[in-house]
Design a protein around this motif. Structure first.
Motif, PDB file in Angstrom:
ATOM      1  N   ALA A 131      -8.017   5.929 -11.486  1.00  0.00           N
ATOM      2  CA  ALA A 131      -7.542   7.186 -12.072  1.00  0.00           C
ATOM      3  C   ALA A 131      -8.621   7.887 -12.878  1.00  0.00           C
ATOM      4  O   ALA A 131      -8.564   9.105 -13.074  1.00  0.00           O
ATOM      5  N   LYS A 132      -9.611   7.143 -13.347  1.00  0.00           N
ATOM      6  CA  LYS A 132     -10.722   7.727 -14.097  1.00  0.00           C
ATOM      7  C   LYS A 132     -11.873   8.175 -13.184  1.00  0.00           C
ATOM      8  O   LYS A 132     -12.898   8.656 -13.671  1.00  0.00           O
ATOM      9  N   GLY A 133     -11.718   7.987 -11.890  1.00  0.00           N
ATOM     10  CA  GLY A 133     -12.783   8.350 -10.960  1.00  0.00           C
ATOM     11  C   GLY A 133     -13.904   7.340 -10.921  1.00  0.00           C
ATOM     12  O   GLY A 133     -15.030   7.669 -10.521  1.00  0.00           O
ATOM     13  N   GLU A 134     -13.614   6.099 -11.307  1.00  0.00           N
ATOM     14  CA  GLU A 134     -14.647   5.069 -11.390  1.00  0.00           C
ATOM     15  C   GLU A 134     -14.585   4.087 -10.223  1.00  0.00           C
ATOM     16  O   GLU A 134     -15.102   2.979 -10.303  1.00  0.00           O
ATOM     17  N   VAL A 135     -13.935   4.499  -9.140  1.00  0.00           N
ATOM     18  CA  VAL A 135     -13.864   3.667  -7.939  1.00  0.00           C
ATOM     19  C   VAL A 135     -14.268   4.513  -6.742  1.00  0.00           C
ATOM     20  O   VAL A 135     -13.767   5.630  -6.570  1.00  0.00           O
ATOM     21  N   ASP A 136     -15.165   4.000  -5.934  1.00  0.00           N
ATOM     22  CA  ASP A 136     -15.485   4.653  -4.665  1.00  0.00           C
ATOM     23  C   ASP A 136     -14.567   4.047  -3.611  1.00  0.00           C
ATOM     24  O   ASP A 136     -14.700   2.878  -3.249  1.00  0.00           O
ATOM     25  N   VAL A 137     -13.603   4.835  -3.162  1.00  0.00           N
ATOM     26  CA  VAL A 137     -12.605   4.337  -2.216  1.00  0.00           C
ATOM     27  C   VAL A 137     -12.409   5.368  -1.105  1.00  0.00           C
ATOM     28  O   VAL A 137     -11.730   6.367  -1.298  1.00  0.00           O
ATOM     29  N   PRO A 138     -13.017   5.147   0.049  1.00  0.00           N
ATOM     30  CA  PRO A 138     -12.862   6.097   1.153  1.00  0.00           C
ATOM     31  C   PRO A 138     -11.482   6.008   1.770  1.00  0.00           C
ATOM     32  O   PRO A 138     -10.746   5.046   1.569  1.00  0.00           O
ATOM     33  N   MET A 139     -11.131   7.034   2.523  1.00  0.00           N
ATOM     34  CA  MET A 139      -9.867   6.990   3.258  1.00  0.00           C
ATOM     35  C   MET A 139      -9.885   5.832   4.254  1.00  0.00           C
ATOM     36  O   MET A 139     -10.925   5.518   4.837  1.00  0.00           O
ATOM     37  N   PRO A 140      -8.733   5.182   4.450  1.00  0.00           N
ATOM     38  CA  PRO A 140      -8.686   4.080   5.412  1.00  0.00           C
ATOM     39  C   PRO A 140      -9.015   4.549   6.826  1.00  0.00           C
ATOM     40  O   PRO A 140      -8.748   5.696   7.195  1.00  0.00           O
ATOM     41  N   GLY A 189     -11.723  -0.373   2.080  1.00  0.00           N
ATOM     42  CA  GLY A 189     -12.739  -0.957   1.219  1.00  0.00           C
ATOM     43  C   GLY A 189     -12.879  -0.167  -0.051  1.00  0.00           C
ATOM     44  O   GLY A 189     -12.272   0.894  -0.224  1.00  0.00           O
ATOM     45  N   GLY A 190     -13.675  -0.684  -0.967  1.00  0.00           N
ATOM     46  CA  GLY A 190     -13.883   0.027  -2.208  1.00  0.00           C
ATOM     47  C   GLY A 190     -14.833  -0.706  -3.129  1.00  0.00           C
ATOM     48  O   GLY A 190     -15.134  -1.892  -2.945  1.00  0.00           O
ATOM     49  N   VAL A 211     -15.025  -4.958   1.827  1.00  0.00           N
ATOM     50  CA  VAL A 211     -14.560  -4.273   3.034  1.00  0.00           C
ATOM     51  C   VAL A 211     -13.558  -5.204   3.711  1.00  0.00           C
ATOM     52  O   VAL A 211     -13.822  -6.402   3.867  1.00  0.00           O
ATOM     53  N   LYS A 212     -12.415  -4.643   4.085  1.00  0.00           N
ATOM     54  CA  LYS A 212     -11.349  -5.454   4.665  1.00  0.00           C
ATOM     55  C   LYS A 212     -10.967  -4.943   6.041  1.00  0.00           C
ATOM     56  O   LYS A 212     -10.851  -3.746   6.260  1.00  0.00           O
ATOM     57  N   LEU A 213     -10.773  -5.884   6.946  1.00  0.00           N
ATOM     58  CA  LEU A 213     -10.252  -5.569   8.273  1.00  0.00           C
ATOM     59  C   LEU A 213      -8.907  -6.260   8.402  1.00  0.00           C
ATOM     60  O   LEU A 213      -8.832  -7.493   8.320  1.00  0.00           O
ATOM     61  N   ALA A 214      -7.847  -5.468   8.552  1.00  0.00           N
ATOM     62  CA  ALA A 214      -6.489  -6.015   8.659  1.00  0.00           C
ATOM     63  C   ALA A 214      -5.877  -5.607   9.985  1.00  0.00           C
ATOM     64  O   ALA A 214      -5.799  -4.415  10.299  1.00  0.00           O
ATOM     65  N   CYS A 215      -5.448  -6.578  10.754  1.00  0.00           N
ATOM     66  CA  CYS A 215      -4.800  -6.324  12.035  1.00  0.00           C
ATOM     67  C   CYS A 215      -3.313  -6.632  11.900  1.00  0.00           C
ATOM     68  O   CYS A 215      -2.935  -7.714  11.435  1.00  0.00           O
ATOM     69  N   VAL A 216      -2.466  -5.687  12.279  1.00  0.00           N
ATOM     70  CA  VAL A 216      -1.029  -5.829  12.086  1.00  0.00           C
ATOM     71  C   VAL A 216      -0.284  -5.386  13.344  1.00  0.00           C
ATOM     72  O   VAL A 216      -0.849  -4.736  14.225  1.00  0.00           O
ATOM     73  N   GLY A 268      -8.293   0.812  -1.379  1.00  0.00           N
ATOM     74  CA  GLY A 268      -9.501   0.005  -1.388  1.00  0.00           C
ATOM     75  C   GLY A 268      -9.814  -0.559  -2.758  1.00  0.00           C
ATOM     76  O   GLY A 268     -10.485  -1.588  -2.877  1.00  0.00           O
ATOM     77  N   ALA A 269      -9.325   0.105  -3.810  1.00  0.00           N
ATOM     78  CA  ALA A 269      -9.517  -0.414  -5.168  1.00  0.00           C
ATOM     79  C   ALA A 269      -8.844  -1.774  -5.315  1.00  0.00           C
ATOM     80  O   ALA A 269      -9.390  -2.695  -5.943  1.00  0.00           O
ATOM     81  N   GLN A 270      -7.644  -1.918  -4.751  1.00  0.00           N
ATOM     82  CA  GLN A 270      -6.948  -3.211  -4.793  1.00  0.00           C
ATOM     83  C   GLN A 270      -7.710  -4.269  -4.011  1.00  0.00           C
ATOM     84  O   GLN A 270      -7.816  -5.425  -4.424  1.00  0.00           O
ATOM     85  N   ASP A 271      -8.232  -3.882  -2.847  1.00  0.00           N
ATOM     86  CA  ASP A 271      -8.989  -4.825  -2.036  1.00  0.00           C
ATOM     87  C   ASP A 271     -10.247  -5.273  -2.768  1.00  0.00           C
ATOM     88  O   ASP A 271     -10.609  -6.461  -2.745  1.00  0.00           O
ATOM     89  N   ALA A 272     -10.925  -4.331  -3.436  1.00  0.00           N
ATOM     90  CA  ALA A 272     -12.112  -4.689  -4.213  1.00  0.00           C
ATOM     91  C   ALA A 272     -11.743  -5.646  -5.337  1.00  0.00           C
ATOM     92  O   ALA A 272     -12.473  -6.602  -5.633  1.00  0.00           O
ATOM     93  N   ALA A 273     -10.592  -5.403  -5.967  1.00  0.00           N
ATOM     94  CA  ALA A 273     -10.164  -6.246  -7.090  1.00  0.00           C
ATOM     95  C   ALA A 273      -9.860  -7.668  -6.635  1.00  0.00           C
ATOM     96  O   ALA A 273     -10.350  -8.637  -7.233  1.00  0.00           O
ATOM     97  N   ILE A 274      -9.061  -7.821  -5.577  1.00  0.00           N
ATOM     98  CA  ILE A 274      -8.711  -9.169  -5.135  1.00  0.00           C
ATOM     99  C   ILE A 274      -9.920  -9.849  -4.494  1.00  0.00           C
ATOM    100  O   ILE A 274     -10.075 -11.075  -4.566  1.00  0.00           O
ATOM    101  N   GLY A 275     -10.822  -9.069  -3.898  1.00  0.00           N
ATOM    102  CA  GLY A 275     -12.048  -9.649  -3.364  1.00  0.00           C
ATOM    103  C   GLY A 275     -12.900 -10.268  -4.458  1.00  0.00           C
ATOM    104  O   GLY A 275     -13.437 -11.368  -4.309  1.00  0.00           O
TER     105      GLY A 275
END
Length: 356
Positions: free
Chosen positions: A67-76, A96-97, A107-112, A339-346
């Motif tokens: 929310a502060k603009g401190e994450v680089d998170v591209p569109m999926p 990713g993020g 960077v995450k690759l998820a197949c569903v 991607g912020a969540q993915d970066a966090a859990i990564g």
């Protein structure tokens, strides 16, 4: 002077340069090969060492940074695998993020939705997280998580949503529409931030098993509703986590002051929440630029009943101090997964498992 002699002089004159360039190239190749191979953590190692509780604090901080603009998170990125004689059906999401100031990015690759796997006794989803050193750019690890870490960070986002849209002293009855793996993590996450609640489950399949398992694991009362309307009438918080092909509740069935935390929609073909519910709500997105394209907000924008100016807040703004629940308003939190969540859990996974 012959052409041969001119060429010979040119080669002699530049021999030192060629040698220098060749040496530099060799040094670059040596430096590149000096990176150690990324560590591989298999599914059993990942699942036996990580829990949704590990992820909540880091995911909450990541939303605040977002929310502060401190994450680089591209569109999926989305790859659709259409069903043919030789492939599919299925979907691949690449997210990713990087959270500013942290030591890694992900960077995450998820197949569903590879539903034909079920005929082969294989799960319908799989995936890997690649955690990368933010200093050198070298991959540190590949986590074979097969949606496990994705479900953990989704559950953590559910916990953050619950924390900021309910009051700590409220006695909550929490309904779960859809009773798969994500619902289990939502229940575990809810327990972490609101330890005492009553659970209600409804799903087209698995509701009885879900209620029994969660009651035993969490030590809380869970029961099964006969239909969505019954669940809504009993619940003041509702988690929805279905495949998202059809809406799962109705506005007239909701109690005043209900919080809906929807996580089923993550691509343009999905919708769990009717547009009249969205319009009537204090609407909160995880990331508006995503929810407007692949989340619940997309359908309300398409129907012309909302604009992006109707978004009350992004979830990270609540983390940073904007008021959440202020009365008996209807609240919808739209979780598409960032991607912020993915970066966090990564980062959490690397910190915890790299010591093994």
């Amino acid at each position: 002077m012959t052409l041969f002699s001119i060429a010979s002089r040119h080669l002699v004159r530049n021999a030192g340069k060629f040698t220098s360039c060749s040496a530099a190239a060799s040094r670059r190749a040596l430096a590149t090969s000096a990176f150690p191979a990324p560590r591989l953590f298999d599914y059993e190692t990942v699942t036996s060492n990580l829990s949704v509780a590990d992820a909540i604090e880091s995911v909450e901080a990541a939303f605040g940074a977002l929310a502060k603009g401190e994450v680089d998170v591209p569109m999926p990125m989305h790859i659709g695998i259409h069903e043919t004689a030789s492939a599919g059906p299925g979907d691949c999401h690449i997210k990713g993020g990087y959270v500013s100031g942290t030591k890694t990015f992900t960077v995450k690759l998820a197949c569903v939705s590879f539903y034909k796997n079920l005929e082969k006794n294989l799960p319908a989803g799989s995936g890997v997280f690649i955690v990368v050193d933010a200093v050198t750019g070298a991959p540190l690890a590949v986590f074979q998580e097969n949606r496990f870490m994705t479900d953990l960070r989704t559950g953590a986002a559910g916990a953050v949503s619950l924390k900021y849209t309910t009051r700590p002293d409220d006695y909550l009855t929490i309904g779960f529409i859809g009773c798969g793996a994500i619902a289990r993590n939502m229940a575990r996450a809810a327990k972490a931030v609101r330890p005492n609640f009553r659970g209600v489950a409804y799903g087209l399949a698995g509701a009885d098993e879900f209620a029994a398992d969660m009651s035993g694991e969490l030590g809380l009362d869970f029961q099964v509703a006969r239909c969505s309307a019954e669940l809504c009438g009993m619940s003041n918080v509702i988690f929805t986590q279905t495949p998202g092909g059809n809406t799962v509740l109705e506005l007239n069935d909701l109690r005043p002051g209900t919080t809906i935390i929807a996580s089923g929609s993550d691509q343009p073909t999905k919708q769990e929440i009717p547009v009249d519910v969205l319009k009537a709500s204090k609407y909160i997105s995880d990331l508006t630029k995503q929810t407007s394209k692949v989340g619940e907000l997309r359908s309300a924008l398409k129907e012309g009943v909302m604009t992006e100016s109707d978004v009350y807040a992004e979830l990270g703004e609540l983390v940073n101090g904007k008021p959440g629940r202020q009365g008996d308003e209807l609240i919808v939190v739209d979780l598409t997964g960032t991607g912020a969540q993915d970066a966090a859990i990564g980062q959490v996974a690397w910190d915890k498992l790299s010591a093994l």
